[in-house]
Scaffold this motif. Sequence first.
Motif, PDB file in Angstrom:
ATOM      1  N   HIS A 122      30.221 -22.885  -4.613  1.00 61.75           N
ATOM      2  CA  HIS A 122      29.690 -22.159  -3.456  1.00 61.75           C
ATOM      3  C   HIS A 122      28.492 -21.305  -3.859  1.00 61.75           C
ATOM      4  N   VAL A 123      28.634 -20.556  -4.942  1.00 60.95           N
ATOM      5  CA  VAL A 123      27.551 -19.689  -5.411  1.00 60.95           C
ATOM      6  C   VAL A 123      26.324 -20.518  -5.777  1.00 60.95           C
ATOM      7  N   GLU A 124      26.545 -21.626  -6.426  1.00 60.43           N
ATOM      8  CA  GLU A 124      25.435 -22.493  -6.824  1.00 60.43           C
ATOM      9  C   GLU A 124      24.688 -23.012  -5.594  1.00 60.43           C
ATOM     10  N   ALA A 125      25.435 -23.439  -4.573  1.00 62.73           N
ATOM     11  CA  ALA A 125      24.815 -23.958  -3.360  1.00 62.73           C
ATOM     12  C   ALA A 125      24.047 -22.864  -2.622  1.00 62.73           C
ATOM     13  N   GLU A 126      24.623 -21.661  -2.556  1.00 64.53           N
ATOM     14  CA  GLU A 126      23.954 -20.550  -1.891  1.00 64.53           C
ATOM     15  C   GLU A 126      22.659 -20.182  -2.618  1.00 64.53           C
ATOM     16  N   GLY A 127      22.721 -20.155  -3.943  1.00 64.06           N
ATOM     17  CA  GLY A 127      21.527 -19.830  -4.727  1.00 64.06           C
ATOM     18  C   GLY A 127      20.408 -20.837  -4.504  1.00 64.06           C
ATOM     19  N   ALA A 128      20.772 -22.113  -4.436  1.00 64.61           N
ATOM     20  CA  ALA A 128      19.769 -23.153  -4.202  1.00 64.61           C
ATOM     21  C   ALA A 128      19.144 -23.001  -2.818  1.00 64.61           C
ATOM     22  N   ALA A 129      19.953 -22.661  -1.827  1.00 64.93           N
ATOM     23  CA  ALA A 129      19.440 -22.476  -0.467  1.00 64.93           C
ATOM     24  C   ALA A 129      18.486 -21.292  -0.396  1.00 64.93           C
ATOM     25  N   VAL A 130      18.841 -20.194  -1.062  1.00 65.94           N
ATOM     26  CA  VAL A 130      17.967 -19.012  -1.071  1.00 65.94           C
ATOM     27  C   VAL A 130      16.641 -19.347  -1.744  1.00 65.94           C
ATOM     28  N   ALA A 133      14.487 -21.423   0.637  1.00 60.72           N
ATOM     29  CA  ALA A 133      13.976 -20.668   1.779  1.00 60.72           C
ATOM     30  C   ALA A 133      12.876 -19.701   1.357  1.00 60.72           C
ATOM     31  N   VAL A 134      13.074 -18.988   0.252  1.00 63.14           N
ATOM     32  CA  VAL A 134      12.076 -18.033  -0.210  1.00 63.14           C
ATOM     33  C   VAL A 134      10.797 -18.763  -0.620  1.00 63.14           C
ATOM     34  N   ALA A 135      10.941 -19.954  -1.202  1.00 66.50           N
ATOM     35  CA  ALA A 135       9.761 -20.752  -1.552  1.00 66.50           C
ATOM     36  C   ALA A 135       8.997 -21.160  -0.297  1.00 66.50           C
ATOM     37  N   ALA A 136       9.735 -21.515   0.760  1.00 66.85           N
ATOM     38  CA  ALA A 136       9.084 -21.883   2.025  1.00 66.85           C
ATOM     39  C   ALA A 136       8.346 -20.686   2.617  1.00 66.85           C
ATOM     40  N   LEU A 137       8.946 -19.500   2.525  1.00 62.59           N
ATOM     41  CA  LEU A 137       8.286 -18.293   3.015  1.00 62.59           C
ATOM     42  C   LEU A 137       7.047 -17.976   2.191  1.00 62.59           C
ATOM     43  N   GLY A 138       7.142 -18.189   0.877  1.00 64.75           N
ATOM     44  CA  GLY A 138       6.030 -17.862  -0.008  1.00 64.75           C
ATOM     45  C   GLY A 138       4.734 -18.558   0.366  1.00 64.75           C
ATOM     46  N   VAL A 139       4.829 -19.758   0.908  1.00 68.73           N
ATOM     47  CA  VAL A 139       3.640 -20.515   1.297  1.00 68.73           C
ATOM     48  C   VAL A 139       2.853 -19.785   2.383  1.00 68.73           C
ATOM     49  N   HIS A 140       3.574 -19.089   3.285  1.00 72.42           N
ATOM     50  CA  HIS A 140       2.925 -18.433   4.430  1.00 72.42           C
ATOM     51  C   HIS A 140       3.029 -16.909   4.384  1.00 72.42           C
ATOM     52  N   LEU A 141       3.546 -16.352   3.290  1.00 71.48           N
ATOM     53  CA  LEU A 141       3.924 -14.932   3.296  1.00 71.48           C
ATOM     54  C   LEU A 141       2.762 -14.010   3.647  1.00 71.48           C
ATOM     55  N   CYS A 250      14.751 -22.552   6.527  1.00 71.74           N
ATOM     56  CA  CYS A 250      15.891 -21.906   5.879  1.00 71.74           C
ATOM     57  C   CYS A 250      17.113 -22.811   5.972  1.00 71.74           C
ATOM     58  N   PRO A 251      17.571 -23.372   4.880  1.00 68.24           N
ATOM     59  CA  PRO A 251      18.781 -24.202   4.926  1.00 68.24           C
ATOM     60  C   PRO A 251      19.996 -23.372   5.327  1.00 68.24           C
ATOM     61  N   VAL A 252      20.856 -23.951   6.139  1.00 73.52           N
ATOM     62  CA  VAL A 252      22.102 -23.284   6.521  1.00 73.52           C
ATOM     63  C   VAL A 252      23.325 -24.131   6.177  1.00 73.52           C
ATOM     64  N   GLN A 253      23.092 -25.378   5.756  1.00 69.29           N
ATOM     65  CA  GLN A 253      24.198 -26.267   5.429  1.00 69.29           C
ATOM     66  C   GLN A 253      24.975 -25.718   4.237  1.00 69.29           C
TER      67      GLN A 253
END
Length: 303
Positions: A122-130, A133-141, A250-253
Amino acid sequence: MTAPTTLAAAAERAEAPAEPTAPEHPADLDGLRIDERVALRYADLPPQERKGADVLLEHFGDLATYSAAELASLAGVSKATMSRLFRNLGFEDFTQVREHLRRLRQHGLPVTLGATADLDAHVEAEGAAVQRAVAALGVHLDAVADLLAHAPRVVVVGLRNSYPVALHLRQQLTQVRPHVTLLPQPGQSWSEDVVDLGPQDAVVLVAFRRRPPGVRALAERLQAAGTPVVLLADPTARALAAHATWWVECPVQARGAFDSYAAASSVVAVLADAVLARRGRTGEQRVASIDSAYRTLGEVEAR
């Protein structure tokens, strides 16, 4: 005497009411969930298949964790009966049922697809999702933070599962700048508030999966009005993103039955920090004033 007896028995059998059977090729099942298909066809199913259908409904939430043989055993019917039931519900076999459940999960329906994940997974999956998402934000931050820091008016929109994220973002932004509105207000529509929005304003549209149809109409209207839109949404919003100025994916799966908004919350924190940095001394003074009001009005515990 044997022949007449046989003929009479045959006549009795012909007159006896036939056991109900479901049509070989079910109609009007496309687009329906498996539980909706069961409800639609239940009255036409033979008694043994009804037992199987009862088990499908009872275990709908974790159906994919069973095999077809296990479901047959739970229902007290044969595997052949379960196979007929699946076909009568519009599936070729249980593999198609699993794929159907997987598609439901991808659209946000809380369906368990496997055994409960261990905490490390669970922790591994959450970390990958964060990270994603942060990388996607970084493109337009830079562009997004500049907009939210300096637009005369910022409107944050969120419905259903998106509302808590929108509420949190509004709460963070309003600590560093004025004129941040959350839509819709409880019990209210949003038309009265969006009709005046124009190119000078900014909208953050939080739109995670299982969105109401009106979200797309709103995005189209804002695009037509020239209003800059920051779309905060999961990968299923690709078509909606065509009407936004920026899309932060932002992944939510999650590994379990329910979506996770850990990535979205992390994006909110990064975005609010970036807006505060751009507000400079003005933002810091507002933070201090609000903190003083908290203590004066007794809204937070004493330090």
